[in-house]
Design a protein around this motif. Sequence first.
Motif, PDB file in Angstrom:
ATOM      1  N   ILE A   1     -65.287  -4.214  27.768  1.00 42.73           N
ATOM      2  CA  ILE A   1     -64.954  -2.796  27.621  1.00 42.73           C
ATOM      3  C   ILE A   1     -64.174  -2.319  28.843  1.00 42.73           C
ATOM      4  O   ILE A   1     -64.622  -2.515  29.980  1.00 42.73           O
ATOM      5  CB  ILE A   1     -66.238  -1.960  27.451  1.00 42.73           C
ATOM      6  N   PRO A   2     -63.001  -1.706  28.651  1.00 45.82           N
ATOM      7  CA  PRO A   2     -62.232  -1.197  29.797  1.00 45.82           C
ATOM      8  C   PRO A   2     -63.045  -0.178  30.586  1.00 45.82           C
ATOM      9  O   PRO A   2     -63.727   0.661  30.013  1.00 45.82           O
ATOM     10  CB  PRO A   2     -61.019  -0.530  29.135  1.00 45.82           C
ATOM     11  N   ASN A   3     -62.985  -0.271  31.917  1.00 49.00           N
ATOM     12  CA  ASN A   3     -63.700   0.706  32.738  1.00 49.00           C
ATOM     13  C   ASN A   3     -62.754   1.457  33.669  1.00 49.00           C
ATOM     14  O   ASN A   3     -61.568   1.132  33.772  1.00 49.00           O
ATOM     15  CB  ASN A   3     -64.844   0.034  33.515  1.00 49.00           C
ATOM     16  N   SER A   4     -63.286   2.467  34.348  1.00 47.99           N
ATOM     17  CA  SER A   4     -62.457   3.362  35.159  1.00 47.99           C
ATOM     18  C   SER A   4     -61.882   2.687  36.393  1.00 47.99           C
ATOM     19  O   SER A   4     -60.985   3.229  37.035  1.00 47.99           O
ATOM     20  CB  SER A   4     -63.283   4.586  35.587  1.00 47.99           C
ATOM     21  N   ARG A   5     -62.363   1.510  36.726  1.00 52.63           N
ATOM     22  CA  ARG A   5     -61.852   0.792  37.886  1.00 52.63           C
ATOM     23  C   ARG A   5     -60.667  -0.117  37.532  1.00 52.63           C
ATOM     24  O   ARG A   5     -60.161  -0.846  38.378  1.00 52.63           O
ATOM     25  CB  ARG A   5     -62.971  -0.033  38.514  1.00 52.63           C
ATOM     26  N   GLY A   6     -60.268  -0.072  36.281  1.00 51.97           N
ATOM     27  CA  GLY A   6     -59.144  -0.892  35.851  1.00 51.97           C
ATOM     28  C   GLY A   6     -59.535  -2.291  35.429  1.00 51.97           C
ATOM     29  O   GLY A   6     -58.669  -3.123  35.104  1.00 51.97           O
ATOM     30  N   GLY A   7     -60.821  -2.588  35.401  1.00 52.27           N
ATOM     31  CA  GLY A   7     -61.306  -3.893  34.972  1.00 52.27           C
ATOM     32  C   GLY A   7     -62.038  -3.804  33.651  1.00 52.27           C
ATOM     33  O   GLY A   7     -61.752  -2.927  32.826  1.00 52.27           O
TER      34      GLY A   7
END
Length: 345
Positions: free
Chosen positions: A131-137
């Motif tokens: 799942i894409p997260n806010s840290r770009g990972g």
Amino acid sequence: MIKILVDAMGGDNAPYATVAGAVQAVNKDKELYIILTGRQAEVQAELGKYKYDASRIEIIDCPDVIDMNDVPTEAVKRKQSSLIAAYWMLKKQDDICALVTAGSTGATIVGGQLILGRIRGIKRPALCPAIPNSRGGQTLLIDCGANAECKPAMLCQFAVLGSAYAKAGFGTESPKVGLLNNGTEEHKGDPLRLETYKYMSEMKGVNFIGNVEGRDIMLGECDVVVADGFSGNIALKSIEGCGKMILGVMKKEFSATLGSKIGYLFMRKAIRKMRAQLDFDKVGGALLLGLKKPVIKSHGSSKPATIANSIANAAGIYRNKLIPAVEELLAAADIDSFTVPCNDD
């Protein structure tokens, strides 16, 4: 060559999306060899629409299709379907590396256990999307639907499986593992979560950071979030729905007035980056972790790009030797040394 099976008849948009995705994948990666299982005439008709290296795509004719109304256990046993044919080939042929399907989730899980088989010591396979997260990972959510009811030993093994996937699939050196719960405090949760917390805290080879809440999944507070399939599926569907809602509202508001359209021109670069970050299709489907070979389960509504990304993900998992990594980490975690109740072998 990296040989990957694709269930050409699996999904709402098959065989269009599966065939188009397979073509995109082979055109992008020169090491790929795709085997499409499905109704030959229909698959061949779709292939005729594209330019590709014909020596790297093969069709295996299968008359039946497992649809969403079929009972998984019955369909696996009685239908000569594209999915089941793919599973038998994956089991019997050592040179075939992985399987990608957008078909029935139930049949994919049943077929994986009855035909392909689990890694030695694994009690249940688990679905694990990135799942894409806010840290770009990416944050790995395991399980998101394969096991509605779990025991502590199963959740402990999910932590091992997710950690191995984070290392082999995404290069995370020491993945942070959290237990999905209704609060971060150690004393929070139902008996399953309380007991699992105790055992995970004692595990070797797993970087357990404690309980995490649903909001932490997309905030990137940890690399792997462990859940039972029931709560994990609700979390996943909620996240997907939220992402679609945000993008839908943005599209509506930026086209509402002349001023908002002008504003969009100044913000479009940032908006495109945001759309890309919320794109759940870029990683492909969910890996069915715990089986003897990689199996990627894509959404039934998958588009060609999703299928292509799922194939690329499967190839990457094979290249990074995920299955041996799981076996090594499972041995290091030494789960069997704990007295963890589990009577569902």
